[in-house]
Design an enzyme around this catalytic site. Sequence first.
Site, PDB file in Angstrom:
ATOM      1  N   LYS A 203       0.829  -1.213   0.000  1.00  0.00           N
ATOM      2  CA  LYS A 203       0.000   0.000   0.000  1.00  0.00           C
ATOM      3  C   LYS A 203       0.864   1.266   0.000  1.00  0.00           C
ATOM      4  O   LYS A 203       0.660   2.175  -0.806  1.00  0.00           O
ATOM      5  CB  LYS A 203      -0.938  -0.027   1.208  1.00  0.00           C
ATOM      6  CG  LYS A 203      -1.476   1.298   1.667  1.00  0.00           C
ATOM      7  CD  LYS A 203      -2.407   1.919   0.661  1.00  0.00           C
ATOM      8  CE  LYS A 203      -3.114   3.143   1.245  1.00  0.00           C
ATOM      9  NZ  LYS A 203      -2.204   4.205   1.685  1.00  0.00           N
ATOM     10  N   ASP A 222      -6.569   0.834   0.091  1.00  0.00           N
ATOM     11  CA  ASP A 222      -6.693   0.996   1.539  1.00  0.00           C
ATOM     12  C   ASP A 222      -8.109   0.596   1.928  1.00  0.00           C
ATOM     13  O   ASP A 222      -8.860   0.081   1.100  1.00  0.00           O
ATOM     14  CB  ASP A 222      -6.404   2.446   1.939  1.00  0.00           C
ATOM     15  CG  ASP A 222      -7.284   3.409   1.172  1.00  0.00           C
ATOM     16  OD1 ASP A 222      -8.477   3.133   1.022  1.00  0.00           O
ATOM     17  OD2 ASP A 222      -6.787   4.428   0.687  1.00  0.00           O
TER      18      ASP A 222
END
Length: 286
Positions: A203, A222
């Site tokens: 991420k 996310d």
Amino acid sequence: MHLGAVFDLDFSLCCGQVFRWRKIGDTWYGVIGETVLKIRQTGCELEFEGANEEFVRRYFGLNDDLAQIHRCVAKDTYIKKALQQFEGLRLIRQEPWECLIGFICSAYKNIAAIEQMLKKLSEKYGKKYVFDGKEFYLFPTPESLATASENGLRECGLGYRAKYVQLTARKILDEKVDLDLLKAMSYLEAQKKLLEFQGVGLKVADCVLLFSLEKFEAFPVDVWVKRVILNHYADQLPPVMVKKMQSHNSLTNGEYLKISAFARDYFGRYAGYAQEYLYHYERTQR
DNA sequence: TTGGCACCTGGCCG
DNA sequence: ACGGCCAGGTGCC
């Protein structure tokens, strides 16, 4: 400066890609490297001080062909709504170093808390700079964060991220890493290099790739983007995977890779632009 | 390769 | 007021 293309300064600065800009009245102030930029938009006019036009165009991605990008990613009615709602939102070209530290700090934190951490970090370890009668702080250099104590970093509210920040700064320094060189690499090569830093997972790497290294195929996933996928694109993914994603909160690396690969395949080479619109749309719908 | 957990902290909500 | 909940995840086993 007169804008020749669609741009919305507020959308671009408020959509969660940058953490250190502040708005006073109708004017934005930001620190970019060693530059303090003051900027204000009224309709098609952009007024600024502190940098030249070329700098501003580059930083705010004003040379990106937004119309073409929109055509590329507008695959369904949902994304079309997001594109329409935030017309003029552009991806900013951040400084890779600040972007990397910023997103290492972002793990498991909300945006308000991230902004606080980076503010404290800059005030404590960055150089003070006065502009327009106001105090600003340059983002701390790798040297200053590499020599900072873990406790000193923790006092800025970093918590367990303090160690990661310290280790990242040291690695950059010790190995003389030039993050700008990652721009010339392919998406996957650059991602691999970023994953070598402690505190950087898929991420965070994708955020750095998208927001500072011009890899528009990066599609950071996310909790918000996961919600978008589950609520609007579930029928495009294997039902077994969707069920698993619904059953637990965080994503496994495998799930992350499958979602981002799907997004790149579905939205195309500007998937990252699509992500930013979807992310912002999901967050503001409630 | 995958699954489950600990981890610092602070803003927000009831 | 104030305790619980949740945040733009990652590393380790």
